[in-house]
Scaffold this active site. Structure first.
Site, mmCIF file in Angstrom:
data_model
loop_
_atom_site.group_PDB
_atom_site.id
_atom_site.type_symbol
_atom_site.label_atom_id
_atom_site.label_comp_id
_atom_site.label_asym_id
_atom_site.label_seq_id
_atom_site.Cartn_x
_atom_site.Cartn_y
_atom_site.Cartn_z
ATOM 1 N N SER A 1 -9.684 2.109 2.817
ATOM 2 C CA SER A 1 -8.760 2.752 1.919
ATOM 3 C C SER A 1 -7.745 1.818 1.247
ATOM 4 O O SER A 1 -7.142 2.203 0.256
ATOM 5 C CB SER A 1 -7.993 3.833 2.684
ATOM 6 O OG SER A 1 -7.178 3.249 3.669
ATOM 7 N N SER B 1 -9.968 0.128 7.247
ATOM 8 C CA SER B 1 -9.382 0.312 5.908
ATOM 9 C C SER B 1 -8.773 -0.931 5.293
ATOM 10 O O SER B 1 -8.445 -0.934 4.111
ATOM 11 C CB SER B 1 -8.304 1.396 5.960
ATOM 12 O OG SER B 1 -8.892 2.648 5.764
ATOM 13 N N LYS C 1 0.851 -1.197 0.000
ATOM 14 C CA LYS C 1 0.000 0.000 0.000
ATOM 15 C C LYS C 1 0.887 1.247 0.000
ATOM 16 O O LYS C 1 1.917 1.277 0.675
ATOM 17 C CB LYS C 1 -0.898 -0.017 1.247
ATOM 18 C CG LYS C 1 -1.941 1.094 1.276
ATOM 19 C CD LYS C 1 -2.840 0.954 2.504
ATOM 20 C CE LYS C 1 -3.910 2.032 2.552
ATOM 21 N NZ LYS C 1 -4.788 1.901 3.735
#
Lengths: 99, 512
Positions: free
Chosen positions: B154, B178, B79
């Site tokens: 996210s 997330s 990420k």
């Protein structure tokens, strides 16, 4: 339940704290969103928290110390590559004294 | 079988047994990325040359017997809020569009030490603020199950990349759900560990008291093995915890006899999609049939978790994001009058709407005159929520519920009403407030063919218990591949592919 109305002065103050320059449209939209969120957040007032200690971390936290010795070498060259502006081996920024 | 269909542990085994090499594994991953990215757009940066070079070195180490762990030679996606040395790290924000970290996040370093090969950086909501990956400054990611839908967020890019079989596993982060929510939307598995288990060193902070890094993969075994690789005490993170029980794969046993599972009634009420509810209860029944003691109970305080969470997270974010000022790195405005004007203009142009919204709310709740009424109040409510979970875990080993109230919404439906979007975090934020570990794994499909995620929460440090429950449940249900991975038609995605390419992210992301 308290109902928050954000005045122009309050919004301006938030802008100063947040270090954001907002257009009039952004300011209006921001005010609307914030008022809506704060109204929603105000439901926390339904809970009696008298005598409750605020919990900042779930586990007890203490500062972590170590000897003050360099462990990661000299990263100056790579660090400077990220600088938006550079001058003689330093990061160039607008004048901060004597403004 | 396609190499990319293998789980991380299975692929690691193939490499170890000389069935394939680390270089072949990385090349297969890059080929999958080349073919699927136009439809899914999971990645912000692809480290093509670096990954192949690194795979060659790893292969030599494996052959020399110096690397023998389960992840040696296995490709991984990271990420984009985890710093990677010499590999651009943007947090999907314009303000970090040109930022090249000088160091690597501890969690990534530990993966690299175990021989995993970083393939690239994945798309996310800007600074992890969002639930759909639509607040990314570099374009949206599409759901591999249906390109008209969001992957969640996210950690949407990481979850989509795993579901699309572009990589066998990825790292994500979880501040309020997330990692668990996009796992649910993409039909993959992820663990948010107990706060303090994985070092946050090099994770670009959003809400420091809530943020945790965790694994995303296609099964529970992978997640346990990855978690035990990245979890360790780290003195570079002052909130890191010294734990002795980090061999999470010990939890991989198909045995839930006598396990006490509680389902909070508040998690089944208003706002929960009926199909999701039915599927979650069906999963609970399966665990019951395997010998677990399942019952409903009143957890309490559930509806206060979201308001408390947004006060705390936004307050911390407003402070954490103060560092992005255009001075030392990142975007600096071209024209300005003096230092303060430079700060303001750089931040105003560099941050997107959702980030500004949260920084403003955070600045307000921390400001003098409002601090006690909002921030301190939220910290007290957090204490009450923690107490409610302490009471629950006195009676139950596992708390079972949905990961999200509904399956993935369509692209473009969520950002118009921020408050409504925040309400989607109802089942996940409490774990962050109370520091609890949580696992999200697929448990069914809705009538539109979108995955439904089951969430299992454990008491602090009880990862092995939820891993055991998840592993046992998983044995009853074969893994379902996303249509994109299985090569079925993604009509809308294909039509949109040309568009996505021209829009920029694909062209832009090659510049590392």
């Amino acid at each position: 339940m308290k109902q928050i109305e954000l005045t122009d002065e309050m919004m301006e103050y938030v802008g100063i704290l947040a270090k954001l320059e907002l257009s009039p449209q952004e300011m209006d939209a921001g005010r609307k969103d914030m008022e809506e969120m704060l109204d929603y957040i105000n439901q926390l007032d339904e809970l009696d928290t008298t005598g409750i200690e605020p919990l900042s971390h779930v586990f007890p936290m203490t500062n972590v110390f170590r000897e003050d010795v360099v462990e990661n070498g000299d990263g100056a060259t790579d660090t400077l590559k990220n600088a938006p502006a550079e001058k003689s081996g330093g990061i160039k920024a607008p004048k901060t004294i004597g403004e | 079988m396609d190499i990319m269909q293998a789980t991380a542990v299975a692929l690691g085994r193939k490499i170890k047994e000389k069935e394939i090499t680390a270089v072949e594994a990385v090349e297969a991953s890059l080929a999958a990325i080349r073919s699927r990215e136009p439809q899914v757009n999971s990645f912000l940066a692809i480290n093509e040359e670096g990954a192949i070079e690194r795979a060659r070195r790893v292969q030599r180490e494996i052959e020399a017997g110096r690397l023998a762990g389960p992840l040696a030679g296995v490709p991984v996606a990271i990420k984009d809020n985890l710093c990677t040395r010499e590999l651009r790290t943007t947090c999907a924000s314009r303000i970090l569009v040109n930022y090249i970290p000088t160091y690597t996040a501890e969690a990534v370093k530990r993966l690299e030490a175990a021989g995993a090969v970083v393939i690239g950086k994945t798309n996310m909501d800007e600074f992890a603020m969002g639930s759909t990956t639509e607040t990314s400054a570099f374009g949206v990611t599409r759901n591999p199950w249906n390109p008209e839908h969001v992957p969640g967020g996210s950690s949407g890019g990481s979850c989509a990349a795993v579901a699309a079989e572009e990589v066998p596993f990825a790292l994500g982060s979880d501040t309020g759900g997330s990692l668990r929510q996009p796992c649910s939307f993409c039909g993959v598995t992820g663990i948010k560990p107990t706060y303090g288990t994985v070092s946050r060193y090099g994770l670009i902070a959003y809400g420091s008291s809530l943020d945790q890094v965790g694994p995303i993969a296609r099964d529970v075994t992978d997640c346990a093995v990855i978690l035990e690789t990245i979890a360790a005490y780290d003195r570079k993170d002052s909130t890191s915890i010294k734990r002795e029980d980090l061999v999470f794969s010990q939890g991989l046993s198909d045995d839930v006899k006598g396990l006490r599972i509680g389902i909070p009634r508040d998690y089944l009420g208003e706002g929960l999609d009926p199909e999701v509810k039915e599927t979650i209860l069906e999963a609970a029944k399966v665990l019951g049939e395997k010998g677990a003691l399942v019952e409903e109970f009143d957890l309490g305080l559930t509806r206060y978790a979201i308001p408390a969470y947004y006060v705390i997270a936004c307050g911390e974010a407003s402070s954490n994001l103060a560092r992005f000022d255009g001075v030392k790195y990142g975007y600096r405005a071209e024209e300005y009058q003096g230092l303060h004007d430079m700060y303001k203009k750089s931040r105003s142009k560099g941050f997107g709407a959702e980030v500004k919204r949260r920084i403003m709310l955070g600045s307000f709740v921390l400001s003098s005159g409002y601090y006690d009424a909002y921030y301190l109040k939220a910290l007290k409510v957090k204490a009450l929520i923690k107490q409610a979970f302490d009471r629950a875990f006195a009676s139950y080993d596992v708390i079972l519920g949905p990961a999200a109230p509904a399956t993935a919404p369509k692209l473009g439906e969520s950002l118009g009403n921020p408050l409504q979007m925040y309400l989607g975090d109802i089942y996940t934020v409490s774990a962050n407030l109370a520091g609890l570990p949580g696992i999200s794994l697929p448990c069914g499909m809705d009538s539109r063919g979108l995955p439904i995620g089951l969430q299992l929460l454990g008491d602090c440090f009880q990862e092995k218990t939820i891993i055991r429950a998840a592993y046992s449940y998983e044995q009853t249900r074969p893994y379902r591949r996303s249509p994109l991975a299985a090569g079925e038609a993604m009509q809308v995605g294909q039509a949109a592919a040309g568009e996505t390419m021209q829009d920029g992210p694909l062209a832009e992301r090659r510049h590392l």
